[in-house]
Motif scaffolding. Sequence first.
Motif, mmCIF file in Angstrom:
data_model
loop_
_atom_site.group_PDB
_atom_site.id
_atom_site.type_symbol
_atom_site.label_atom_id
_atom_site.label_comp_id
_atom_site.label_asym_id
_atom_site.label_seq_id
_atom_site.Cartn_x
_atom_site.Cartn_y
_atom_site.Cartn_z
ATOM 1 N N ALA A 21 -18.723 -17.794 -8.798
ATOM 2 C CA ALA A 21 -17.918 -16.931 -9.672
ATOM 3 C C ALA A 21 -16.799 -16.274 -8.873
ATOM 4 O O ALA A 21 -16.985 -15.879 -7.719
ATOM 5 C CB ALA A 21 -18.792 -15.869 -10.319
ATOM 6 N N VAL A 22 -15.621 -16.159 -9.480
ATOM 7 C CA VAL A 22 -14.487 -15.506 -8.841
ATOM 8 C C VAL A 22 -14.681 -13.993 -8.840
ATOM 9 O O VAL A 22 -14.340 -13.305 -7.879
ATOM 10 C CB VAL A 22 -13.174 -15.874 -9.566
ATOM 11 C CG1 VAL A 22 -11.974 -15.204 -8.910
ATOM 12 C CG2 VAL A 22 -12.986 -17.380 -9.603
ATOM 13 N N LEU A 23 -15.236 -13.470 -9.942
ATOM 14 C CA LEU A 23 -15.616 -12.057 -10.036
ATOM 15 C C LEU A 23 -17.096 -11.992 -10.400
ATOM 16 O O LEU A 23 -17.561 -12.737 -11.252
ATOM 17 C CB LEU A 23 -14.796 -11.334 -11.112
ATOM 18 C CG LEU A 23 -13.292 -11.229 -10.897
ATOM 19 C CD1 LEU A 23 -12.635 -10.514 -12.085
ATOM 20 C CD2 LEU A 23 -12.956 -10.491 -9.601
ATOM 21 N N LYS A 24 -17.810 -11.063 -9.769
ATOM 22 C CA LYS A 24 -19.259 -10.999 -9.945
ATOM 23 C C LYS A 24 -19.688 -9.599 -10.385
ATOM 24 O O LYS A 24 -19.743 -8.675 -9.571
ATOM 25 C CB LYS A 24 -19.952 -11.364 -8.635
ATOM 26 C CG LYS A 24 -19.550 -12.729 -8.092
ATOM 27 C CD LYS A 24 -20.063 -12.960 -6.677
ATOM 28 C CE LYS A 24 -19.567 -14.283 -6.117
ATOM 29 N NZ LYS A 24 -19.967 -14.483 -4.712
ATOM 30 N N ASP A 25 -19.916 -9.440 -11.693
ATOM 31 C CA ASP A 25 -20.479 -8.216 -12.247
ATOM 32 C C ASP A 25 -19.679 -6.978 -11.815
ATOM 33 O O ASP A 25 -20.223 -6.021 -11.256
ATOM 34 C CB ASP A 25 -21.945 -8.069 -11.822
ATOM 35 C CG ASP A 25 -22.699 -7.049 -12.666
ATOM 36 O OD1 ASP A 25 -22.399 -6.944 -13.865
ATOM 37 O OD2 ASP A 25 -23.562 -6.346 -12.107
ATOM 38 N N ILE A 26 -18.391 -7.002 -12.089
ATOM 39 C CA ILE A 26 -17.486 -5.925 -11.668
ATOM 40 C C ILE A 26 -17.564 -4.747 -12.642
ATOM 41 O O ILE A 26 -17.422 -4.912 -13.854
ATOM 42 C CB ILE A 26 -16.028 -6.428 -11.588
ATOM 43 C CG1 ILE A 26 -15.886 -7.516 -10.525
ATOM 44 C CG2 ILE A 26 -15.076 -5.273 -11.314
ATOM 45 C CD1 ILE A 26 -16.039 -7.041 -9.116
ATOM 46 N N CYS A 27 -17.759 -3.542 -12.094
ATOM 47 C CA CYS A 27 -17.745 -2.313 -12.882
ATOM 48 C C CYS A 27 -16.852 -1.289 -12.194
ATOM 49 O O CYS A 27 -16.990 -1.059 -10.983
ATOM 50 C CB CYS A 27 -19.154 -1.726 -13.014
ATOM 51 S SG CYS A 27 -20.350 -2.784 -13.864
ATOM 52 N N PHE A 28 -15.932 -0.689 -12.937
ATOM 53 C CA PHE A 28 -15.130 0.400 -12.397
ATOM 54 C C PHE A 28 -14.414 1.127 -13.530
ATOM 55 O O PHE A 28 -14.322 0.637 -14.652
ATOM 56 C CB PHE A 28 -14.112 -0.081 -11.350
ATOM 57 C CG PHE A 28 -13.062 -1.036 -11.863
ATOM 58 C CD1 PHE A 28 -12.029 -0.613 -12.699
ATOM 59 C CD2 PHE A 28 -13.070 -2.371 -11.484
ATOM 60 C CE1 PHE A 28 -11.058 -1.485 -13.157
ATOM 61 C CE2 PHE A 28 -12.107 -3.257 -11.925
ATOM 62 C CZ PHE A 28 -11.090 -2.807 -12.763
ATOM 63 N N ASP A 29 -13.918 2.318 -13.200
ATOM 64 C CA ASP A 29 -13.084 3.102 -14.109
ATOM 65 C C ASP A 29 -11.775 3.430 -13.422
ATOM 66 O O ASP A 29 -11.757 3.814 -12.249
ATOM 67 C CB ASP A 29 -13.778 4.408 -14.514
ATOM 68 C CG ASP A 29 -14.901 4.173 -15.510
ATOM 69 O OD1 ASP A 29 -14.625 3.638 -16.591
ATOM 70 O OD2 ASP A 29 -16.048 4.529 -15.191
ATOM 71 N N ILE A 30 -10.672 3.256 -14.145
ATOM 72 C CA ILE A 30 -9.338 3.614 -13.660
ATOM 73 C C ILE A 30 -8.890 4.864 -14.407
ATOM 74 O O ILE A 30 -8.845 4.870 -15.631
ATOM 75 C CB ILE A 30 -8.331 2.462 -13.921
ATOM 76 C CG1 ILE A 30 -8.745 1.191 -13.179
ATOM 77 C CG2 ILE A 30 -6.914 2.900 -13.551
ATOM 78 C CD1 ILE A 30 -8.550 1.226 -11.702
ATOM 79 N N GLU A 31 -8.581 5.913 -13.669
ATOM 80 C CA GLU A 31 -8.164 7.171 -14.290
ATOM 81 C C GLU A 31 -6.649 7.189 -14.503
ATOM 82 O O GLU A 31 -5.886 6.598 -13.743
ATOM 83 C CB GLU A 31 -8.594 8.364 -13.437
ATOM 84 C CG GLU A 31 -10.097 8.547 -13.393
ATOM 85 C CD GLU A 31 -10.501 9.762 -12.586
ATOM 86 O OE1 GLU A 31 -9.623 10.388 -11.954
ATOM 87 O OE2 GLU A 31 -11.700 10.094 -12.575
ATOM 88 N N GLU A 32 -6.251 7.896 -15.530
ATOM 89 C CA GLU A 32 -4.845 7.970 -15.926
ATOM 90 C C GLU A 32 -4.011 8.695 -14.869
ATOM 91 O O GLU A 32 -4.426 9.697 -14.299
ATOM 92 C CB GLU A 32 -4.757 8.709 -17.259
ATOM 93 C CG GLU A 32 -3.482 8.488 -18.029
ATOM 94 C CD GLU A 32 -3.579 9.038 -19.444
ATOM 95 O OE1 GLU A 32 -3.014 8.407 -20.351
ATOM 96 O OE2 GLU A 32 -4.214 10.079 -19.644
#
Length: 363
Positions: A21-32
């Motif tokens: 997989a190129v991405l594996k179970d990615i979790c994140f939050d981007i704040e404004e």
Amino acid sequence: MAKSIISFEHVTKRYEDTEDAVLKDICFDIEEGKFYTLLGPSGCGKTTILRIIAGFSEATAGDIYFDGQRINDIPANKRQVNTVFQDYALFPHMNVFDNVAFGLKIKKLSKAAIQEKVMEALRLVQLKGYEKREISEMSGGQRQRVAIARAIVNEPKVLLLDEPLSALDLKLRTDMQYELRELQQRLGITFIFVTHDQEEALAMSDEIFVMNKGKIVQSGTPVDIYDEPINHFVADFVGESNIVKGTMIEDNLVEFVGKQFVCVDGGMRPNEPVEVVLRPEDLNITTAEKGKLVVKVDTQLFRGVHYEIICYDEDGNEWMVHSTRKAKEGSQVGLYFEPEDIHVMRFNESEEDFDARLESYEE
């Protein structure tokens, strides 16, 4: 707390022609309103994240949220993001004004509205007066600013930048780092910047996601990433590091190269095998009698702001030192450092485990 504008929830990306997989179970939050950087080597998945946010690529699994709305099925032209590509993708047959106005014309805005928005965008990127200039007559830095103006004229909530500085020479690249950072602060919109250059990431970012092999291995402020790398990859990839194997005897006491040293780390098992990091700029050359380590100077290079000195201890461990003073090749010297200069890393510790250990130890 700032508002989250983009969220990835267990996002995986896999191509049919690749086994891994190129991405594996990615979790994140981007704040404004912050400047984020996706940092990592080629092929780690950082551009794939950008493409998924932009709508140019679909996630194989997981959900992507923008401003609280799930956007997996929303086409690229309906998303409130714009992208600045590595090659800028400018139209060579159009002048600066027409390049910047292109998207507005597609939206069929009035001539007066287009004029006002384009001139304001050019003012923001400091290209006012260049509107009739041909693209072929622009420098690399000016072309980049045209590409940014074309992106921000549509008033996106998020601006995606895919290694836009990679084609510039060193001096211009440094200048553009300052300009991009100042522009982001003036606009107040979220920037997500992709690079493999760790100095660039450290200089520009509010938050950095360090990526390797399709995973985010550490996230945090530039100071967090540099001063508290959680594993060998981060310590080695972000900045120069001296990394040796050691043993955590107990809280605040670590052993490496056959000696015990007081440190400021804790929360590990007694006598646990660890890795120890000492940054080159934290090592001070002194006499052999005053040094905590005794080494022999092998080679040195002048780097402009400091000498890069390579030394070896009696066990054959290599030590890099950054010093403003020249050393004598072949001489025996001491290396002095403070307890807070020592950073101890567990083997294979996740970011979640690292944060939990740090919190429990500080309590």
